[in-house]
Design an enzyme around this catalytic site. Sequence first.
Site, mmCIF file in Angstrom:
data_model
loop_
_atom_site.group_PDB
_atom_site.id
_atom_site.type_symbol
_atom_site.label_atom_id
_atom_site.label_comp_id
_atom_site.label_asym_id
_atom_site.label_seq_id
_atom_site.Cartn_x
_atom_site.Cartn_y
_atom_site.Cartn_z
ATOM 1 C CB SER A 1 -0.917 0.015 1.228
ATOM 2 O OG SER A 1 -1.728 -1.130 1.250
HETATM 3 N N1 SAM Z 1 -0.765 -4.908 4.049
HETATM 4 C C1 SAM Z 1 -0.089 -5.151 2.814
HETATM 5 C C2 SAM Z 1 1.324 -4.595 2.806
HETATM 6 O O1 SAM Z 1 1.700 -3.890 3.754
HETATM 7 O O2 SAM Z 1 2.058 -4.900 1.863
HETATM 8 C C3 SAM Z 1 -0.885 -4.649 1.622
HETATM 9 C C4 SAM Z 1 -1.380 -5.768 0.859
HETATM 10 S S1 SAM Z 1 -2.378 -5.626 -0.537
HETATM 11 C C5 SAM Z 1 -2.914 -3.962 -0.694
HETATM 12 C C6 SAM Z 1 -3.827 -6.532 0.017
HETATM 13 C C7 SAM Z 1 -3.558 -7.976 0.346
HETATM 14 O O3 SAM Z 1 -4.796 -8.581 0.749
HETATM 15 C C8 SAM Z 1 -3.038 -8.826 -0.804
HETATM 16 O O4 SAM Z 1 -1.820 -9.390 -0.430
HETATM 17 C C9 SAM Z 1 -4.124 -9.886 -1.009
HETATM 18 O O5 SAM Z 1 -3.614 -11.134 -1.413
HETATM 19 C C10 SAM Z 1 -4.744 -9.939 0.384
HETATM 20 N N2 SAM Z 1 -6.088 -10.510 0.443
HETATM 21 C C11 SAM Z 1 -7.152 -10.314 -0.371
HETATM 22 N N3 SAM Z 1 -8.226 -11.009 0.064
HETATM 23 C C12 SAM Z 1 -7.810 -11.665 1.200
HETATM 24 C C13 SAM Z 1 -8.450 -12.545 2.125
HETATM 25 N N4 SAM Z 1 -9.725 -12.897 2.007
HETATM 26 N N5 SAM Z 1 -7.731 -13.021 3.166
HETATM 27 C C14 SAM Z 1 -6.424 -12.672 3.342
HETATM 28 N N6 SAM Z 1 -5.760 -11.856 2.489
HETATM 29 C C15 SAM Z 1 -6.459 -11.354 1.444
#
Ligand code: SAM
Length: 210
Positions: free
Chosen positions: A61
Site C-alpha cells: 500500500s
Molecule cells: N498490508 C499489505 C502490505 O503492507 O504490503 C498490503 C497488501 S495488498 C494492498 C492486500 C492484500 O490482501 C493482498 O496481499 C491480497 O492477497 C490480500 N487478500 C485479499 N483477500 C484476502 C483474504 N480474504 N484473506 C487474506 N488476504 C487477502
Amino acid sequence: MTRFDIERQELVELLRTRGISDENVLGAIGKIERHKFVGPLFVAKAYEDTALPIGFDQTISQPYTVAFMSQALCVKRGDKILEIGTGSGYQAAVLAAMGCRVYTVERHLGLLDTARKMFDQLHLNVLAKAGDGTLGWIDYAPYDGIIVTAGSPTIPEPLKAQMAEGGRLVIPVGDKQEQTIMILTRTGGEYILQKETGFKFVPLIGKNAW
Ligand code: SAM
C-alpha cells in the site's frame, strides 16, 4: 546515514504535511525500512508515496494509506491487532514497531512466505497465517484493533464479532474502483461508524467479500 535513511525521513515529513500527526505512527514509518519489503526492481521507488507491485497481482500500500489507517486504529502499546491482507508485511511491521502484538492473515502462500522471513529477520512481534481473512482469526480474538488492507463490498460479520469492547475496525468498503475507509468503534455492544472517502485498494477475496 544511507540514502535510504534520508529518503525515509523525507517521507515522514511528507506524511506530516499531508495531515498525519500521530508521533507513534510517524516514528514507526521512520524506523521500518520499506525498501526491504519490495523486490529489487522497486527499491529505488521505495520511499515515494505510492503503492508498488509485490507480485501475484498485489501491491504494497501507499505509505500515506498505511499511515492513515494506522492512525485511525488509535492503538496503544501492547494492543492486540488483527491484519487481513499481509501482502509484503510492511503494514504489519509498522504496527509491530508501534508496540502492537500483530496477527496477520494472507491468502497468497507466496506472499506469506516472504513476509514471514522478513518478520523473523527483523525480530518483529508478528504471527502470520495463510487463510481467508474474511473469517477473521478466532483463536486470538477479541482484538483491540482490526485492519483490512484490501477493498471489500461490505464489512464481514466475523470481523465485527471479533472486535474487543472499545476496539476499532478499519476497512475500505466500496465497489472495485473506489472505496471509503470505514472506521467502526465497538462501544457498549453498539458499533459507531465514521467514513473517509477516496481510497483505492486491491479486492478482498473470500467467503464474506468478493
Ligand atoms: N498490508 C499489505 C502490505 O503492507 O504490503 C498490503 C497488501 S495488498 C494492498 C492486500 C492484500 O490482501 C493482498 O496481499 C491480497 O492477497 C490480500 N487478500 C485479499 N483477500 C484476502 C483474504 N480474504 N484473506 C487474506 N488476504 C487477502
